[in-house]
Design a protein around this motif. Structure first.
Motif, PDB file in Angstrom:
ATOM      1  N   LEU A  66     -11.570  15.904  -1.105  1.00 52.15           N
ATOM      2  CA  LEU A  66     -10.249  16.518  -0.975  1.00 52.15           C
ATOM      3  C   LEU A  66      -9.605  16.117   0.348  1.00 52.15           C
ATOM      4  O   LEU A  66      -8.427  15.761   0.391  1.00 52.15           O
ATOM      5  N   ARG A  67     -10.401  16.147   1.421  1.00 47.27           N
ATOM      6  CA  ARG A  67      -9.861  15.748   2.718  1.00 47.27           C
ATOM      7  C   ARG A  67      -9.483  14.276   2.721  1.00 47.27           C
ATOM      8  O   ARG A  67      -8.478  13.877   3.303  1.00 47.27           O
ATOM      9  N   ALA A  68     -10.288  13.444   2.052  1.00 43.16           N
ATOM     10  CA  ALA A  68      -9.975  12.021   1.984  1.00 43.16           C
ATOM     11  C   ALA A  68      -8.705  11.773   1.178  1.00 43.16           C
ATOM     12  O   ALA A  68      -7.892  10.915   1.525  1.00 43.16           O
ATOM     13  N   ALA A  69      -8.530  12.527   0.098  1.00 38.65           N
ATOM     14  CA  ALA A  69      -7.339  12.374  -0.730  1.00 38.65           C
ATOM     15  C   ALA A  69      -6.083  12.676   0.066  1.00 38.65           C
ATOM     16  O   ALA A  69      -5.042  12.024  -0.105  1.00 38.65           O
ATOM     17  N   LEU A  70      -6.164  13.662   0.962  1.00 35.53           N
ATOM     18  CA  LEU A  70      -5.006  14.002   1.777  1.00 35.53           C
ATOM     19  C   LEU A  70      -4.887  13.065   2.962  1.00 35.53           C
ATOM     20  O   LEU A  70      -3.792  12.764   3.424  1.00 35.53           O
ATOM     21  N   GLY A  71      -6.023  12.565   3.448  1.00 38.21           N
ATOM     22  CA  GLY A  71      -5.998  11.694   4.608  1.00 38.21           C
ATOM     23  C   GLY A  71      -5.459  10.311   4.342  1.00 38.21           C
ATOM     24  O   GLY A  71      -5.080   9.599   5.270  1.00 38.21           O
ATOM     25  N   CYS A  72      -5.386   9.900   3.063  1.00 36.94           N
ATOM     26  CA  CYS A  72      -4.897   8.542   2.768  1.00 36.94           C
ATOM     27  C   CYS A  72      -3.389   8.421   2.916  1.00 36.94           C
ATOM     28  O   CYS A  72      -2.850   7.321   2.896  1.00 36.94           O
ATOM     29  N   GLY A  73      -2.700   9.562   3.041  1.00 33.80           N
ATOM     30  CA  GLY A  73      -1.265   9.534   3.295  1.00 33.80           C
ATOM     31  C   GLY A  73      -0.397   9.226   2.103  1.00 33.80           C
ATOM     32  O   GLY A  73       0.795   8.967   2.252  1.00 33.80           O
ATOM     33  N   GLU A  74      -0.969   9.268   0.901  1.00 33.22           N
ATOM     34  CA  GLU A  74      -0.207   8.978  -0.316  1.00 33.22           C
ATOM     35  C   GLU A  74       0.400  10.256  -0.889  1.00 33.22           C
ATOM     36  O   GLU A  74      -0.233  11.317  -0.861  1.00 33.22           O
ATOM     37  N   PRO A  75       1.602  10.176  -1.461  1.00 33.69           N
ATOM     38  CA  PRO A  75       2.215  11.383  -2.038  1.00 33.69           C
ATOM     39  C   PRO A  75       1.621  11.779  -3.385  1.00 33.69           C
ATOM     40  O   PRO A  75       1.759  12.930  -3.803  1.00 33.69           O
ATOM     41  N   GLN A  76       0.975  10.830  -4.085  1.00 34.65           N
ATOM     42  CA  GLN A  76       0.391  11.109  -5.399  1.00 34.65           C
ATOM     43  C   GLN A  76      -1.000  10.501  -5.450  1.00 34.65           C
ATOM     44  O   GLN A  76      -1.173   9.315  -5.162  1.00 34.65           O
ATOM     45  N   VAL A  77      -1.974  11.323  -5.821  1.00 36.87           N
ATOM     46  CA  VAL A  77      -3.371  10.904  -5.782  1.00 36.87           C
ATOM     47  C   VAL A  77      -4.077  11.430  -7.022  1.00 36.87           C
ATOM     48  O   VAL A  77      -3.794  12.536  -7.492  1.00 36.87           O
ATOM     49  N   ALA A  78      -5.001  10.649  -7.555  1.00 38.91           N
ATOM     50  CA  ALA A  78      -5.895  11.105  -8.622  1.00 38.91           C
ATOM     51  C   ALA A  78      -7.328  10.953  -8.133  1.00 38.91           C
ATOM     52  O   ALA A  78      -7.676   9.941  -7.514  1.00 38.91           O
ATOM     53  N   GLU A 102      -0.434   1.180 -12.484  1.00 39.85           N
ATOM     54  CA  GLU A 102      -1.889   1.133 -12.484  1.00 39.85           C
ATOM     55  C   GLU A 102      -2.411   1.938 -11.306  1.00 39.85           C
ATOM     56  O   GLU A 102      -1.793   1.979 -10.238  1.00 39.85           O
ATOM     57  N   TRP A 103      -3.545   2.594 -11.514  1.00 35.24           N
ATOM     58  CA  TRP A 103      -4.147   3.413 -10.463  1.00 35.24           C
ATOM     59  C   TRP A 103      -5.261   2.618  -9.798  1.00 35.24           C
ATOM     60  O   TRP A 103      -6.232   2.238 -10.442  1.00 35.24           O
ATOM     61  N   ASP A 104      -5.098   2.363  -8.512  1.00 36.44           N
ATOM     62  CA  ASP A 104      -6.063   1.569  -7.757  1.00 36.44           C
ATOM     63  C   ASP A 104      -6.877   2.464  -6.825  1.00 36.44           C
ATOM     64  O   ASP A 104      -6.342   3.403  -6.219  1.00 36.44           O
ATOM     65  N   ARG A 105      -8.146   2.118  -6.708  1.00 32.09           N
ATOM     66  CA  ARG A 105      -8.999   2.865  -5.789  1.00 32.09           C
ATOM     67  C   ARG A 105      -8.676   2.484  -4.345  1.00 32.09           C
ATOM     68  O   ARG A 105      -8.423   1.319  -4.045  1.00 32.09           O
ATOM     69  N   VAL A 106      -8.664   3.475  -3.469  1.00 33.21           N
ATOM     70  CA  VAL A 106      -8.445   3.223  -2.050  1.00 33.21           C
ATOM     71  C   VAL A 106      -9.723   3.542  -1.288  1.00 33.21           C
ATOM     72  O   VAL A 106     -10.471   4.461  -1.651  1.00 33.21           O
ATOM     73  N   LYS A 133     -13.904   9.422  -6.701  1.00 36.57           N
ATOM     74  CA  LYS A 133     -13.164   8.292  -6.131  1.00 36.57           C
ATOM     75  C   LYS A 133     -11.688   8.643  -6.059  1.00 36.57           C
ATOM     76  O   LYS A 133     -11.142   9.320  -6.938  1.00 36.57           O
ATOM     77  N   VAL A 134     -11.030   8.157  -5.015  1.00 36.95           N
ATOM     78  CA  VAL A 134      -9.612   8.438  -4.799  1.00 36.95           C
ATOM     79  C   VAL A 134      -8.792   7.265  -5.320  1.00 36.95           C
ATOM     80  O   VAL A 134      -8.985   6.114  -4.895  1.00 36.95           O
ATOM     81  N   LEU A 135      -7.876   7.534  -6.235  1.00 30.64           N
ATOM     82  CA  LEU A 135      -7.015   6.520  -6.839  1.00 30.64           C
ATOM     83  C   LEU A 135      -5.559   6.820  -6.510  1.00 30.64           C
ATOM     84  O   LEU A 135      -5.163   7.988  -6.446  1.00 30.64           O
ATOM     85  N   VAL A 136      -4.764   5.766  -6.327  1.00 28.30           N
ATOM     86  CA  VAL A 136      -3.335   5.932  -6.055  1.00 28.30           C
ATOM     87  C   VAL A 136      -2.543   5.022  -6.986  1.00 28.30           C
ATOM     88  O   VAL A 136      -3.020   3.957  -7.386  1.00 28.30           O
ATOM     89  N   PRO A 137      -1.320   5.419  -7.378  1.00 24.41           N
ATOM     90  CA  PRO A 137      -0.533   4.606  -8.318  1.00 24.41           C
ATOM     91  C   PRO A 137       0.147   3.433  -7.636  1.00 24.41           C
ATOM     92  O   PRO A 137       0.671   3.551  -6.528  1.00 24.41           O
ATOM     93  N   ARG A 138       0.114   2.287  -8.340  1.00 25.88           N
ATOM     94  CA  ARG A 138       0.774   1.089  -7.843  1.00 25.88           C
ATOM     95  C   ARG A 138       1.485   0.389  -9.004  1.00 25.88           C
ATOM     96  O   ARG A 138       0.998   0.412 -10.135  1.00 25.88           O
ATOM     97  N   LEU A 139       2.616  -0.248  -8.722  1.00 25.61           N
ATOM     98  CA  LEU A 139       3.302  -1.029  -9.745  1.00 25.61           C
ATOM     99  C   LEU A 139       2.549  -2.334  -9.974  1.00 25.61           C
ATOM    100  O   LEU A 139       2.128  -2.987  -9.025  1.00 25.61           O
ATOM    101  N   ALA A 140       2.408  -2.710 -11.244  1.00 28.97           N
ATOM    102  CA  ALA A 140       1.777  -3.965 -11.599  1.00 28.97           C
ATOM    103  C   ALA A 140       2.574  -4.614 -12.713  1.00 28.97           C
ATOM    104  O   ALA A 140       3.171  -3.925 -13.554  1.00 28.97           O
ATOM    105  N   ARG A 141       2.605  -5.919 -12.741  1.00 33.35           N
ATOM    106  CA  ARG A 141       3.363  -6.614 -13.784  1.00 33.35           C
ATOM    107  C   ARG A 141       2.709  -6.352 -15.150  1.00 33.35           C
ATOM    108  O   ARG A 141       1.506  -6.493 -15.314  1.00 33.35           O
ATOM    109  N   ALA A 142       3.517  -5.939 -16.100  1.00 33.02           N
ATOM    110  CA  ALA A 142       3.023  -5.640 -17.432  1.00 33.02           C
ATOM    111  C   ALA A 142       2.726  -6.930 -18.180  1.00 33.02           C
ATOM    112  O   ALA A 142       3.437  -7.926 -18.051  1.00 33.02           O
ATOM    113  N   VAL A 143       1.667  -6.905 -18.963  1.00 29.99           N
ATOM    114  CA  VAL A 143       1.283  -8.058 -19.772  1.00 29.99           C
ATOM    115  C   VAL A 143       1.499  -7.701 -21.235  1.00 29.99           C
ATOM    116  O   VAL A 143       0.981  -6.694 -21.719  1.00 29.99           O
ATOM    117  N   ALA A 144       2.308  -8.489 -21.926  1.00 26.05           N
ATOM    118  CA  ALA A 144       2.589  -8.217 -23.332  1.00 26.05           C
ATOM    119  C   ALA A 144       1.309  -8.369 -24.146  1.00 26.05           C
ATOM    120  O   ALA A 144       0.552  -9.323 -23.934  1.00 26.05           O
TER     121      ALA A 144
END
Length: 341
Positions: free
Chosen positions: A310-322, A157-161, A327-338
């Motif tokens: 763009l500067r904020a996306a790089l400043g968050c220190g994440e290797p992958q950003v959307a 899931e992509w969470d906003r930072v 808004k700046v989003l980063v990927p995080r693992l979340a428990r899947a719901v069937a």
């Protein structure tokens, strides 16, 4: 071609899937393809078939996965008076051959191969060969393990930072752009008073800029018919840049930022309009795993990217950003719901 097999004893398959469920292997309706079975010594024979609902899609596969899976089910079912052992999952395949495609029904022969394996022979209803496996070795797994693994499924899931204060973190850096800037990043930075050095390739840049940008995006007018060639072009382009980047010692303290547009689905209901650029993400993620802190992936949408975002996306220190709607989003693992059924 002789069917049922000579001297083979009929096996009642009425409770096959209940017995398999008892050792932790629960198959849905599409995969319950065993129709009949026989035994002859150590050999097991079976008839398996797809349901009518799957016939139309059989031609999409070399061998439909549900049909192929069903062909192996009788390997895990012993005589009815025999206490069932643990489930065995496929582990090692040897000598796999496909002779025909699009099958909807199969005749199956399973026989011992070596100390732990089985050989598999598949034919169509006329006895014409479809596929064979010289040896398939399984590994036992307890039912408790299968149940536990089904409860530990995760998704991305992509969470906003929060980006407050991050724009300044990347504001006093030396910027560079290599190749064509199809996304207008240079103009955004220069409008905000940032100096941007440009060059066709990393080797053409003077010195060691802190951040080097490269865009990898498909031409939106290229059309689906050019997808394979576009994918190859973008992947080869990215691979070439990555190789040069890693080969230049002067860039050891710099970051290469690969910017795509629509290469990942970061918000609910969003598709992946640039499938070719998605391949670039896979390639660069591999490079990130091997060389941490050397690469950053940024995916943007159709909204013009501001220098601050763009500067904020790089400043968050994440290797992958959307970046979506500023808004700046980063990927995080979340428990899947069937899904509810």
């Amino acid at each position: 071609s002789v069917w049922p097999p000579v001297d083979a004893v009929v096996v009642d398959v009425g409770g096959v899937y209940e017995r398999l469920a008892g050792v932790g292997l629960e198959y849905g309706p599409v995969f319950q393809g065993v129709r009949a079975a026989w035994r002859r010594g150590d050999e097991v024979f079976a008839e398996v078939a797809l349901g009518e609902e799957q016939w139309a899609e059989a031609g999409r596969f070399g061998l439909h996965p549900a049909l192929f899976d069903a062909a192996l089910h009788m390997a895990g079912v012993g005589p009815e008076d025999e206490e069932p052992g643990p489930a065995r999952l496929p582990f090692a395949w040897t000598g796999v051959s496909l002779c025909a495609t699009g099958a909807t029904e199969l005749r199956v022969r399973l026989s011992p191969s070596g100390a732990e394996g089985i050989s598999v022979l598949l034919a169509d209803p006329d006895g014409v060969p479809v596929a064979s496996v010289d040896s398939l070795v399984g590994r036992p797994v307890a039912a408790e393990q299968l149940t536990a693994s089904s409860q530990l499924m995760f998704t991305v899931e992509w969470d906003r930072v929060a980006t407050e204060g991050m724009q300044g973190a990347a504001s006093q850096v030396q910027w560079a752009m290599i190749g064509s800037d199809d996304l207008g990043l240079t103009a955004a930075l220069e409008t905000a008073g940032q100096d941007v050095v440009t060059g066709p390739e990393p080797a053409a840049l003077a010195g060691s800029p802190d951040v080097v940008l490269v865009t990898c995006a498909s031409d939106p007018d290229s059309g689906a018919q050019d997808l394979p060639s576009t994918t190859r072009h973008l992947a080869h382009r990215a691979l070439g840049v990555v190789r040069v980047w890693l080969g230049e010692e002067r860039f050891a303290g710099s970051r290469l930022v690969v910017v795509t547009r629509g290469a990942v689905a970061a918000v609910s209901g969003e598709g992946v309009p640039d499938v070719a650029a998605a391949a670039v993400w896979g390639l660069v993620r591999s490079a990130q795993a091997e060389h941490p802190d050397r690469f950053v992936l940024v995916d943007v949408d159709d909204v013009s990217v501001s220098s601050g975002v763009l500067r904020a996306a790089l400043g968050c220190g994440e290797p992958q950003v959307a970046v979506r709607s500023g808004k700046v989003l980063v990927p995080r693992l979340a428990r899947a719901v069937a899904p509810a059924v």
